[in-house]
Design a protein around this motif. Structure first.
Motif, mmCIF file in Angstrom:
data_model
loop_
_atom_site.group_PDB
_atom_site.id
_atom_site.type_symbol
_atom_site.label_atom_id
_atom_site.label_comp_id
_atom_site.label_asym_id
_atom_site.label_seq_id
_atom_site.Cartn_x
_atom_site.Cartn_y
_atom_site.Cartn_z
ATOM 1 N N ALA A 1 0.982 -1.443 0.020
ATOM 2 C CA ALA A 1 -0.002 0.034 0.077
ATOM 3 C C ALA A 1 0.969 1.212 0.034
ATOM 4 O O ALA A 1 0.621 2.025 -0.733
ATOM 5 C CB ALA A 1 -0.773 -0.049 1.117
ATOM 6 N N TYR A 2 1.669 1.303 0.848
ATOM 7 C CA TYR A 2 2.984 2.413 0.788
ATOM 8 C C TYR A 2 3.497 2.531 -0.445
ATOM 9 O O TYR A 2 3.843 3.601 -0.989
ATOM 10 C CB TYR A 2 3.917 2.138 1.807
ATOM 11 C CG TYR A 2 5.359 2.767 1.667
ATOM 12 C CD1 TYR A 2 5.145 4.422 2.439
ATOM 13 C CD2 TYR A 2 6.294 2.557 1.201
ATOM 14 C CE1 TYR A 2 6.289 5.161 2.409
ATOM 15 C CE2 TYR A 2 7.507 3.213 1.581
ATOM 16 C CZ TYR A 2 7.382 4.609 1.920
ATOM 17 O OH TYR A 2 8.506 5.366 1.864
ATOM 18 N N ALA A 3 3.754 1.499 -1.126
ATOM 19 C CA ALA A 3 4.623 1.625 -2.549
ATOM 20 C C ALA A 3 3.589 1.814 -3.693
ATOM 21 O O ALA A 3 4.013 2.306 -4.839
ATOM 22 C CB ALA A 3 5.386 0.287 -2.744
ATOM 23 N N ALA A 4 2.401 1.400 -3.843
ATOM 24 C CA ALA A 4 1.627 1.190 -4.798
ATOM 25 C C ALA A 4 0.055 1.753 -4.563
ATOM 26 O O ALA A 4 -0.500 1.669 -5.651
ATOM 27 C CB ALA A 4 1.768 -0.143 -5.608
ATOM 28 N N GLY A 5 -0.290 2.017 -3.416
ATOM 29 C CA GLY A 5 -1.555 2.532 -3.202
ATOM 30 C C GLY A 5 -2.594 1.492 -2.533
ATOM 31 O O GLY A 5 -1.840 0.389 -2.393
ATOM 32 N N PRO A 6 -3.686 2.015 -1.955
ATOM 33 C CA PRO A 6 -4.311 1.187 -1.129
ATOM 34 C C PRO A 6 -5.344 -0.058 -1.662
ATOM 35 O O PRO A 6 -5.973 -0.556 -1.009
ATOM 36 C CB PRO A 6 -5.165 2.170 -0.202
ATOM 37 C CG PRO A 6 -5.392 3.346 -1.148
ATOM 38 C CD PRO A 6 -4.197 3.335 -2.288
ATOM 39 N N GLU A 7 -5.314 -0.096 -3.067
ATOM 40 C CA GLU A 7 -6.040 -1.380 -3.777
ATOM 41 C C GLU A 7 -5.676 -2.582 -3.101
ATOM 42 O O GLU A 7 -6.680 -3.646 -3.279
ATOM 43 C CB GLU A 7 -5.683 -1.307 -5.115
ATOM 44 C CG GLU A 7 -6.494 -0.058 -6.027
ATOM 45 C CD GLU A 7 -5.494 1.002 -6.151
ATOM 46 O OE1 GLU A 7 -4.304 1.092 -5.152
ATOM 47 O OE2 GLU A 7 -5.420 1.872 -6.948
ATOM 48 N N TRP A 8 -4.624 -2.726 -2.294
ATOM 49 C CA TRP A 8 -4.484 -4.105 -1.782
ATOM 50 C C TRP A 8 -5.472 -4.382 -0.771
ATOM 51 O O TRP A 8 -5.813 -5.539 -0.455
ATOM 52 C CB TRP A 8 -3.187 -4.172 -1.059
ATOM 53 C CG TRP A 8 -2.585 -5.393 -0.585
ATOM 54 C CD1 TRP A 8 -2.560 -5.952 0.598
ATOM 55 C CD2 TRP A 8 -2.284 -6.589 -1.566
ATOM 56 N NE1 TRP A 8 -2.124 -7.176 0.637
ATOM 57 C CE2 TRP A 8 -1.675 -7.531 -0.826
ATOM 58 C CE3 TRP A 8 -1.879 -6.872 -2.731
ATOM 59 C CZ2 TRP A 8 -1.485 -8.888 -0.992
ATOM 60 C CZ3 TRP A 8 -1.592 -7.779 -3.239
ATOM 61 C CH2 TRP A 8 -1.502 -9.062 -2.505
ATOM 62 N N LEU B 1 2.866 11.201 4.044
ATOM 63 C CA LEU B 1 3.447 11.830 5.247
ATOM 64 C C LEU B 1 4.964 11.917 4.973
ATOM 65 O O LEU B 1 5.838 12.309 5.898
ATOM 66 C CB LEU B 1 3.034 11.159 6.514
ATOM 67 C CG LEU B 1 1.472 11.215 6.999
ATOM 68 C CD1 LEU B 1 1.353 10.274 8.008
ATOM 69 C CD2 LEU B 1 1.065 12.595 7.035
ATOM 70 N N GLY B 2 5.263 11.325 3.955
ATOM 71 C CA GLY B 2 6.856 11.584 3.638
ATOM 72 C C GLY B 2 7.815 10.656 4.623
ATOM 73 O O GLY B 2 8.820 10.964 4.822
ATOM 74 N N ILE B 3 7.344 9.541 4.985
ATOM 75 C CA ILE B 3 8.148 8.648 5.901
ATOM 76 C C ILE B 3 9.003 7.826 4.707
ATOM 77 O O ILE B 3 8.497 7.447 3.758
ATOM 78 C CB ILE B 3 6.950 7.506 6.197
ATOM 79 C CG1 ILE B 3 6.014 8.174 7.268
ATOM 80 C CG2 ILE B 3 7.784 6.394 6.840
ATOM 81 C CD1 ILE B 3 6.741 8.361 8.613
#
Lengths: 500, 71
Positions: free
Chosen positions: A69-76, A298-300
């Motif tokens: 989700a962090y790398a590609a979005g919340p569709e997971w 959030l730029g983590i």
């Protein structure tokens, strides 16, 4: 340094408490196989629901999912919802309830035992067990990798990867050898409830410092606008469908999940769990994967070889709370590994060791062999996990795909009297053969009609090869069963439930 | 309605539950409502619906589906 002491203390403390619960459970467990593996078939709704749930709550979902989700979005979230929430629930009924009915009637403890009895074949029994153990290996590795990476992320590398992986391995072995299914089921329930609560507290904590739901989502809209639109990038329809289908079918054949189909106290327990399932899936995975998504906005920045969730929590919540969540996740992974190892050991002793090596083995000797087997298996997986052969999601997908190959032949056997022993062997070995080739043979690019296609790659035009394997398994089982006749030892009536 | 017909109906209901858990008609849509994308709200609602449908199924067709007369 003080922070590291708090983190290490919380993690160790939590794992020890989980271990003590297991020991208490062990005191009410006898050495008898039905009690050790199935808790005397006496598991109630809440415990069954959570023990299955906690088993799914592995490094794959808990750390791998947010990383994606962090790398590609919340569709997971959608992938998990379709696969765990709906498809798996339906299979829970179609495969699970049927297995429960059949298992209660004939006293089966393992999938291999059930099939071996129906088809009058010890070799089939052993084959199913061996295949299941083969795919269990990467999945246990996955938990060790997850724990190692989690502690790296939490402590910023102060606790190295190998130490985290070693820690969970040690606790896994300790735990399984002293507890058994009753102990595992008890801690799974506590862990499941705990994880569900802390993940929501974490969401509230993070949101309160970034301006609420809208604030967090607008940050994502600013940094990664493509995350908010459905699809795109990694998420093609082919990817969503193949992942969801392969994993849902794969999950049903995991030893620890499949064995849970035999443990319910009554069918009411199965019914309630079935209906609660989609909501439970949403309650856990929506917050977990959204945290991963928000972290991007959030730029983590996630250090190499760490998971996003611990890093995010460290940034926005106090050190002790972040440590508590990670400890909970590690403990949950430990209890899913325990379930796996426990079920794996029953596959090994009942379906392989006893029938093929020492038929007259005594019960206490069998229990010892099971425990030694667990230790050897876990240590082997630990060493393999040190090589870090892929991401959490990749390793998980490989294991799910391998198990998914078993699902359709088993389903046919449960419902169609016409399946023969040869049909089962053809379907199971054919699909495994195809899938194994694609996992282990490096891909070869070839020219087909002017375009380059990668032969032996894991996907063909975006579709997972595991799907092709499943189709082949189905086809072979039907075709060979039709072409052959059943031997006298095959007894389709063993799976009849109508006259119950 | 015969039992056979009812069974087919349940299979159709399950197929729809699976098919639209992903809101394919919102593909590429990024409208945000109340802090989350609309497609995510759809999915959450759909899962709640699935739980309700499953609950109805356990009351109406669970045992009959397996040919068990008295669970």
């Amino acid at each position: 340094m003080a922070e590291l002491a708090i983190q290490a203390g919380v993690v160790l403390g939590y794992l020890l408490v989980a271990l003590i619960v297991g020991v208490v459970a062990y005191r009410v467990t006898t050495n008898a196989a039905e009690d050790y593996y199935l808790a005397g078939r006496s598991i109630g709704t809440v415990v069954l629901l959570f023990t299955t749930f906690a088993t799914l709550l592995s490094a794959f979902t808990f750390f791998g999912g947010p990383n994606v989700a962090y790398a590609a979005g919340p569709e997971w979230i959608l992938v998990m919802g379709v696969m765990d929430g709906v498809l798996f629930a339906i299979l829970w009924y179609v495969l699970g309830y049927k297995q429960w009915l059949v298992g209660r009637k004939h006293g089966y403890v393992t999938l291999g035992e059930m099939l071996g009895d129906r088809f009058g074949s010890t070799r089939l029994r052993g084959t199913v067990a061996a295949i299941s153990l083969l795919w269990l290996f990467p999945y246990v590795m996955l938990q060790q990798m997850g724990a190692g990476e989690a502690l790296v992320g939490l402590t910023n590398g102060a606790i190295p990867y190998w130490a985290g992986a070693a820690l969970i391995t040690l606790f896994m072995i300790l735990y399984v050898t002293v507890a058994g299914m009753r102990g595992v089921a008890w801690t799974d329930t506590i862990q499941g409830l705990f994880m569900l609560s802390v993940i929501w507290i974490a969401v509230v904590w993070v949101l309160s410092s970034v301006g609420g739901l809208s604030g967090a989502t607008s940050a994502v809209a600013a940094s990664n606008p493509e995350f908010l639109s459905l699809g795109g990038g990694l998420y093609t329809p082919a990817y969503i469908i193949s992942t969801a289908v392969v994993i849902a079918f794969g999950v049903t054949m995991f030893p620890q999940i499949n064995q849970r189909f035999f443990v319910a106290k009554s069918d009411r327990v199965l019914k309630r769990s079935f209906a609660l399932w989609p909501v439970l899936v949403i309650l856990l995975f929506v917050p977990a994967f959204l945290l991963g998504t928000w972290a991007a906005g959030l730029g983590i920045s996630v250090p190499e070889g760490a998971n996003v969730l611990p890093v995010l929590l460290n940034e926005y919540t106090p050190a002790w709370f972040a440590a508590l969540v990670i400890a909970g996740a590690i403990a949950a992974m430990m209890s899913s590994s325990d379930s796996m190892l426990l079920s794996g050991s029953s596959y090994f002793t009942r379906d392989l060791y006893r029938p093929f090596i020492e038929p007259a083995v005594s019960e206490s000797r069998e229990a010892t062999i099971a425990r030694v087997g667990v230790a050897v298996f876990a240590i082997g997986a630990f060493f393999a996990s040190l090589t870090r052969p892929g991401t959490l999601i990749e390793i998980g997908n490989t294991a799910f795909g391998g198990y998914a190959q078993l699902a359709l032949p088993v389903m046919l056997a449960l419902y169609w009297d016409g399946v023969t022993k040869s049909g089962m062997f053809a379907g199971i070995l054919g699909s495994q053969g195809l899938y194994l080739t694609h996992v282990f043979v490096p891909s070869v690019p070839i020219e087909v009609a002017g375009t380059t296609v990668s032969l032996f790659a894991r996907t063909y035009v975006g579709w997972d090869v595991a799907l092709a394997g499943m189709a082949l398994g189905l086809l072979l089982t039907v075709a060979v069963s039709t072409a052959t006749t059943a031997t006298a030892a095959e007894r389709p009536d063993r799976f009849a439930t109508g006259a119950d | 309605m015969g039992y056979r017909m009812l069974d087919i109906l349940w299979i159709a209901v399950f197929a729809i539950l699976v098919a639209f858990a992903v809101p394919w008609f919102l593909w590429g849509d990024s409208t945000v409502v109340a802090g989350l994308p609309v497609w995510l709200w759809w999915h959450i609602g759909w899962m709640v619906l699935a739980s309700i449908v499953f609950w109805v199924f356990t009351n109406r067709a669970w045992d009959r589906g397996m040919g068990v007369t008295n669970g």
